[in-house]
Design a protein around this motif. Structure first.
Motif, PDB file in Angstrom:
ATOM      1  N   ALA A  86     -58.397   7.121  50.635  1.00  0.00           N
ATOM      2  CA  ALA A  86     -56.702   6.936  51.942  1.00  0.00           C
ATOM      3  C   ALA A  86     -56.822   6.266  52.731  1.00  0.00           C
ATOM      4  O   ALA A  86     -55.478   5.335  53.305  1.00  0.00           O
ATOM      5  N   HIS A 109     -53.794  10.259  58.200  1.00  0.00           N
ATOM      6  CA  HIS A 109     -55.399  11.007  58.064  1.00  0.00           C
ATOM      7  C   HIS A 109     -56.140  10.954  59.788  1.00  0.00           C
ATOM      8  O   HIS A 109     -57.178  10.414  59.772  1.00  0.00           O
ATOM      9  N   PRO A 113     -62.024  10.714  48.675  1.00  0.00           N
ATOM     10  CA  PRO A 113     -60.792  10.794  49.289  1.00  0.00           C
ATOM     11  C   PRO A 113     -60.757   9.995  50.250  1.00  0.00           C
ATOM     12  O   PRO A 113     -59.636   9.475  50.215  1.00  0.00           O
ATOM     13  N   ALA A 114     -61.441  10.409  50.561  1.00  0.00           N
ATOM     14  CA  ALA A 114     -61.897   9.519  52.533  1.00  0.00           C
ATOM     15  C   ALA A 114     -61.383   7.433  52.408  1.00  0.00           C
ATOM     16  O   ALA A 114     -60.631   6.706  52.919  1.00  0.00           O
ATOM     17  N   VAL A 147     -58.237  14.820  54.516  1.00  0.00           N
ATOM     18  CA  VAL A 147     -58.489  14.857  54.005  1.00  0.00           C
ATOM     19  C   VAL A 147     -60.222  13.840  54.996  1.00  0.00           C
ATOM     20  O   VAL A 147     -59.431  13.481  56.500  1.00  0.00           O
ATOM     21  N   TRP A 181     -56.255  20.411  52.531  1.00  0.00           N
ATOM     22  CA  TRP A 181     -56.318  19.352  52.071  1.00  0.00           C
ATOM     23  C   TRP A 181     -56.478  18.189  52.871  1.00  0.00           C
ATOM     24  O   TRP A 181     -56.471  17.453  52.500  1.00  0.00           O
TER      25      TRP A 181
END
Length: 284
Positions: free
Chosen positions: A278, A116, A274-275, A89, A87
């Protein structure tokens, strides 16, 4: 030998009996007994002394119990490590920032690094026209700028910060409690940031909307420099309330109506990876 057998032995030892261990493991007593017997046959030694009144660890059981607990803990840590990796990132995110639009980036970036650590952020400061081209050509992932500076077609803008702006003047002018009109502010606010800076963009829009012309005499690139000019009564400057509050020796005057708003947005593609998502969460 498997983890289920180890878990069962630990449960019997900690609960003091097969029936109690069965309740803990959500099974029946006969299953617990069968699992323990199978492990004892595999080890070639009895782990528990069984009587009609109690169940106690044998010397072999006492030696085996710490190793069983350690093995279960190691398995749990291995599972957690895999979950984190699955999970986690990661990736690189490029942020284009209009000069002055992100005065305290360390807050969001520090929180992002904590949550992260696998996300690498590159921050590039550029004037509005370059940022508009960059977001269209996808050479940056996010643009932080005054609302409306980036193109909107096919993109999404999220609010980052919004607050009132005030006219900052030297202390003791006797008009701190009286709202200022756009026309009055235009003649006073001769200290401002260079063209392309976020505060200048927001201020210019206000005067253009009010159809009021002004002349900027002193152009600066940071708030302390603007405050120093104002402090020496060389003119007023329009600043967001939060920045004006950094200079309590100066006077902040609200606008009567239609004053400038410090409205900063983060603009990005509609379905961020996703990055990027975030980073957006920490920005907005």
């Amino acid at each position: 030998m498997d983890l289920r057998q180890l878990e069962t032995v630990v449960a019997v030892a900690e609960e003091g009996g097969f029936t109690a261990a069965a309740r803990r493991l959500h099974t029946v007593q006969s299953t617990v007994s069968t699992v323990v017997r199978a492990l004892e046959r595999d080890l070639g030694a009895e782990l528990f002394e069984r009587t009609t009144h109690r169940v106690a660890l044998t010397p072999a059981g006492k030696a085996f119990l710490p190793a069983a607990r350690a093995a279960l803990e190691a398995a749990s840590q291995a599972r957690a490590t895999v979950d984190r990796a699955r999970w986690q990132v990661t990736g690189e995110v490029r942020i284009g920032v209009m000069p002055g639009a992100w005065p305290e980036p360390h807050r969001a970036l520090s929180a992002l690094r904590r949550d992260h650590p696998g996300v690498r952020v590159l921050v590039r400061t550029a004037p509005p026209n370059q940022l508009r081209e960059a977001v269209v050509t996808s050479t940056v992932d996010i643009v932080v700028a005054v609302a409306g500076c980036a193109p909107s077609e096919g993109l999404v803008s999220r609010p980052v910060w919004k607050e009132e702006m005030v006219l900052v003047t030297a202390a003791g002018d006797g008009a701190a409690d009286r709202p200022v009109s756009a026309a009055e502010a235009a003649s006073t606010a001769v200290v401002d940031f260079a063209p392309g800076w976020a505060i200048r963009e927001a201020t210019d829009r206000t005067f253009q909307s009010a159809r009021v012309r002004r002349t900027v005499v002193h152009e600066v690139t940071d708030a302390p420099a603007a405050a120093e000019l104002v402090r020496h009564d060389l003119g007023g400057c329009v600043l967001p309330v939060s920045i004006a509050a950094q200079f309590p020796d100066l006077t902040g005057r609200r606008f009567a109506r239609g004053g400038p708003a410090w409205n900063i947005t983060a603009t990005h593609a509609g379905d961020p990876r996703p990055a990027v998502a975030a980073v957006l969460r920490h920005l907005t």
